[in-house]
Motif scaffolding. Structure first.
Motif, PDB file in Angstrom:
ATOM      1  N   GLY A  63      48.748  33.890  42.171  1.00 32.60           N
ATOM      2  CA  GLY A  63      48.654  35.264  42.431  1.00 32.60           C
ATOM      3  C   GLY A  63      47.402  36.053  42.760  1.00 32.60           C
ATOM      4  O   GLY A  63      47.331  37.308  42.770  1.00 32.60           O
ATOM      5  N   LYS A  64      46.320  35.218  42.924  1.00 34.27           N
ATOM      6  CA  LYS A  64      45.034  35.885  43.088  1.00 34.27           C
ATOM      7  C   LYS A  64      44.914  35.609  44.529  1.00 34.27           C
ATOM      8  O   LYS A  64      45.499  34.824  45.457  1.00 34.27           O
ATOM      9  CB  LYS A  64      44.158  35.180  42.285  1.00 34.27           C
ATOM     10  CG  LYS A  64      44.432  35.212  40.733  1.00 34.27           C
ATOM     11  CD  LYS A  64      43.223  34.469  40.063  1.00 34.27           C
ATOM     12  CE  LYS A  64      43.483  34.625  38.411  1.00 34.27           C
ATOM     13  NZ  LYS A  64      42.281  34.177  37.659  1.00 34.27           N
ATOM     14  N   ILE A  96      34.422  34.448  48.029  1.00 34.72           N
ATOM     15  CA  ILE A  96      33.127  33.701  47.368  1.00 34.72           C
ATOM     16  C   ILE A  96      32.754  34.552  46.241  1.00 34.72           C
ATOM     17  O   ILE A  96      32.427  34.299  44.964  1.00 34.72           O
ATOM     18  CB  ILE A  96      32.130  33.549  48.289  1.00 34.72           C
ATOM     19  CG1 ILE A  96      32.566  32.461  49.066  1.00 34.72           C
ATOM     20  CG2 ILE A  96      30.925  33.492  47.500  1.00 34.72           C
ATOM     21  CD1 ILE A  96      31.671  32.192  50.429  1.00 34.72           C
ATOM     22  N   LEU A  97      32.935  35.934  46.424  1.00 34.83           N
ATOM     23  CA  LEU A  97      32.412  36.950  45.569  1.00 34.83           C
ATOM     24  C   LEU A  97      33.610  36.712  43.933  1.00 34.83           C
ATOM     25  O   LEU A  97      32.937  36.942  42.967  1.00 34.83           O
ATOM     26  CB  LEU A  97      32.665  38.414  45.820  1.00 34.83           C
ATOM     27  CG  LEU A  97      32.640  39.749  44.982  1.00 34.83           C
ATOM     28  CD1 LEU A  97      31.115  39.576  44.373  1.00 34.83           C
ATOM     29  CD2 LEU A  97      32.778  40.873  45.645  1.00 34.83           C
ATOM     30  N   GLU A  98      34.894  36.671  44.173  1.00 34.22           N
ATOM     31  CA  GLU A  98      35.668  36.375  43.014  1.00 34.22           C
ATOM     32  C   GLU A  98      35.345  35.092  42.414  1.00 34.22           C
ATOM     33  O   GLU A  98      35.315  35.187  41.255  1.00 34.22           O
ATOM     34  CB  GLU A  98      37.164  36.348  43.508  1.00 34.22           C
ATOM     35  CG  GLU A  98      37.842  37.709  44.254  1.00 34.22           C
ATOM     36  CD  GLU A  98      37.845  38.574  42.930  1.00 34.22           C
ATOM     37  OE1 GLU A  98      38.354  38.488  42.030  1.00 34.22           O
ATOM     38  OE2 GLU A  98      37.174  39.752  43.207  1.00 34.22           O
ATOM     39  N   ALA A 118      34.018  35.300  38.424  1.00 41.43           N
ATOM     40  CA  ALA A 118      34.715  34.411  37.244  1.00 41.43           C
ATOM     41  C   ALA A 118      33.599  33.603  36.396  1.00 41.43           C
ATOM     42  O   ALA A 118      34.002  33.497  35.328  1.00 41.43           O
ATOM     43  CB  ALA A 118      35.543  33.550  38.083  1.00 41.43           C
ATOM     44  N   GLN A 119      32.715  33.233  37.175  1.00 39.35           N
ATOM     45  CA  GLN A 119      31.594  32.664  36.312  1.00 39.35           C
ATOM     46  C   GLN A 119      30.568  33.694  35.817  1.00 39.35           C
ATOM     47  O   GLN A 119      29.954  33.589  34.753  1.00 39.35           O
ATOM     48  CB  GLN A 119      30.615  31.918  37.292  1.00 39.35           C
ATOM     49  CG  GLN A 119      31.199  30.617  37.778  1.00 39.35           C
ATOM     50  CD  GLN A 119      30.704  29.985  39.030  1.00 39.35           C
ATOM     51  OE1 GLN A 119      29.662  30.266  39.306  1.00 39.35           O
ATOM     52  NE2 GLN A 119      31.316  28.882  39.252  1.00 39.35           N
ATOM     53  N   HIS A 171      32.694  47.684  35.031  1.00 42.25           N
ATOM     54  CA  HIS A 171      34.111  48.055  34.734  1.00 42.25           C
ATOM     55  C   HIS A 171      34.963  47.525  35.585  1.00 42.25           C
ATOM     56  O   HIS A 171      35.827  48.173  35.900  1.00 42.25           O
ATOM     57  CB  HIS A 171      33.965  49.678  34.566  1.00 42.25           C
ATOM     58  CG  HIS A 171      33.174  50.370  33.619  1.00 42.25           C
ATOM     59  ND1 HIS A 171      33.534  51.317  33.113  1.00 42.25           N
ATOM     60  CD2 HIS A 171      32.402  49.884  32.580  1.00 42.25           C
ATOM     61  CE1 HIS A 171      32.677  51.848  31.930  1.00 42.25           C
ATOM     62  NE2 HIS A 171      31.986  50.607  32.011  1.00 42.25           N
ATOM     63  N   GLY A 172      34.653  46.334  36.354  1.00 38.79           N
ATOM     64  CA  GLY A 172      35.739  45.791  37.049  1.00 38.79           C
ATOM     65  C   GLY A 172      35.589  46.169  38.444  1.00 38.79           C
ATOM     66  O   GLY A 172      36.523  45.666  39.416  1.00 38.79           O
TER      67      GLY A 172
END
Length: 448
Positions: free
Chosen positions: A251-252, A274-276, A280-281, A288-289
């Motif tokens: 779903g990502k 790559i940004l995602e 995640a790390q 704020h997301g």
């Protein structure tokens, strides 16, 4: 007259038989006089007790909960519950941790305060986040925020730099995936934090744009990022670039790539994915997301989809929604990559209308404009500005590679300069990005 009629008439003519009433017993008198009232009273008490129970269950009784024993032999404060034994507490702690990692301490505290009852770990987390929130420092000028912009990334340098007519173009305009990862590492290490343009300023209830209060730990610097243009073509896919963005089985957002053997694979092969992977790390790289801005023009295959094909036009919709849900924002890069500052009023109006006709149903409401060719409006008034404003654009991004940041917040709109990070910038203009990262340590040895 029939026998049946005669019999009925005969019986009807008989005088009524008087029966002697029996006297009521004391128990019968009690049942008739008091029992209904007693039943009604008992029912009313039961209803009141049920209402009190529901209210206490929903809002918390305020009394310690001692019904859940500790999950181990270790002693716990009276009234404390173990998150492992209380799924609601554990869930709140995990969600609050995610918010706090992105500096949203107020949101984390508010979430934890919804827990009914008492819990030692929740109380400790609230105290920790309250102290962290008090240590935040407001960014001095929310209009002065750096904005850096990238183009799609080279995955296979062997195909991109193969000596054909496109090699020089790719060498000047695109980073490799390894170079982009190195840039992210240095941005993070140098204290930069990704924000959105709406964090810089947003309209109040009357529609007047007000500076945002960007609250970060001391030493951190807000940063806006964009991918312009966010297009993936068949020809570039053959030269070692990503093919398209897709929604993965989890779903990502994911990236489809066709390798040198024509095998289609998905993974982190371009800017977004790559940004995602990096976030995640390092969730504290996002405020704020916040995510990046994706600039869309009228060129072929936005996000890798041919909108002239009905099936492709349908396939892009879940990808767009996934990006929006993740936090990405879309921007117009004009339809024909028209230089609005140099174009006539009529040309700007026509280009804006064509972009709207093409993308309003695909991307939804878009209020960010990224000027093409570095050609910005000279004045924010007149027919050109009126056409842009009528189309809903309120955030305007020009180009200025010679400044670290340049912005303006007015009652009606927000302006911000962006810097392009490309092959030329990291190989020939390292001094223009030295506030962000060390270009000499970023450049790939695969470049020609």
């Amino acid at each position: 007259m029939s026998d049946r009629t005669d019999n009925r008439t005969m019986y009807d003519d008989r005088p009524p038989v008087r029966r002697q009433r029996r006297k009521k017993t004391p128990w019968q008198k009690f049942k008739e006089a008091y029992l209904p009232l007693l039943i009604l009273l008992v029912g009313l008490i039961a209803v009141i007790a049920l209402i009190v129970f529901v209210v206490r269950l929903a809002g918390g009784s305020g009394e310690p909960d001692t019904t859940l024993p500790p999950s181990s032999g270790e002693s716990q404060p009276a009234g404390a519950t173990d998150p492992a034994a209380d799924p609601s507490a554990q869930d709140l702690l995990e969600r609050a941790t995610a918010l706090a990692a992105q500096y949203d301490y107020a949101g984390a505290i508010a979430l934890l305060n919804t827990f009914a009852g008492e819990d030692a770990q929740i109380s400790a987390a609230i105290e920790e986040y309250t102290q962290a929130q008090s240590a935040l420092v407001q960014w001095e000028d929310s209009s002065e925020v750096p904005h850096i912009s990238f183009q799609p990334l080279i995955v296979d340098t062997g195909r991109a730099f193969d000596g054909d007519s496109m090699q020089d173009y790719y060498n000047r305009n695109n980073l490799t995936v390894d170079e982009f990862r190195a840039v992210l590492d240095q941005l993070y290490g140098n204290g930069y934090v990704l924000i959105s343009m709406t964090d810089m300023a947003a309209p109040d209830e009357s529609g007047v744009y007000q500076p945002g209060q960007i609250m970060l730990p001391a030493g951190k610097t807000p940063l806006v990022m964009s991918l312009v243009p966010a297009h993936y073509s068949v020809s570039q896919a053959g030269d070692g670039f990503a093919r398209r963005l897709v929604v993965g089985s989890d779903g990502k957002i994911a990236c489809e790539y066709i390798d040198a053997t024509s095998t289609r694979v998905t993974g982190a092969y371009d800017f977004v994915t790559i940004l995602e992977e990096f976030l995640a790390q390092h969730p504290d790289f996002s405020y704020h997301g916040a995510r990046a801005i994706l600039g869309i023009s009228g060129s072929d295959e936005p996000l890798g989809y041919d909108l002239s094909d009905p099936q492709e036009a349908e396939s892009i919709q879940p990808v767009v929604q996934c990006l929006l849900d993740t936090g990405y924002q879309f921007a117009s890069f004009t339809y024909d990559e028209t230089r609005y500052g140099d174009a006539t009023d009529e040309e700007v109006t026509a280009d804006v209308q064509q972009w709207e006709d093409t993308y309003s149903a695909v991307l939804g409401e878009v209020n960010i404009l990224i000027y093409a060719g570095g050609s910005e409006l000279v004045e924010y008034e007149g027919a050109k500005y009126d056409a842009l404003y009528a189309a809903g654009f309120r955030y305007f991004c020009g180009m200025n590679n010679n400044v670290t940041s340049d912005g303006q917040i007015t009652d009606n709109y927000v302006r911000q300069a962006r810097r392009t990070i490309n092959g030329t910038r990291i190989t020939e203009d390292a001094d223009l990005v030295e506030d962000l990262f060390d270009a000499n340590t970023v450049v790939s040895s695969d470049r020609p």
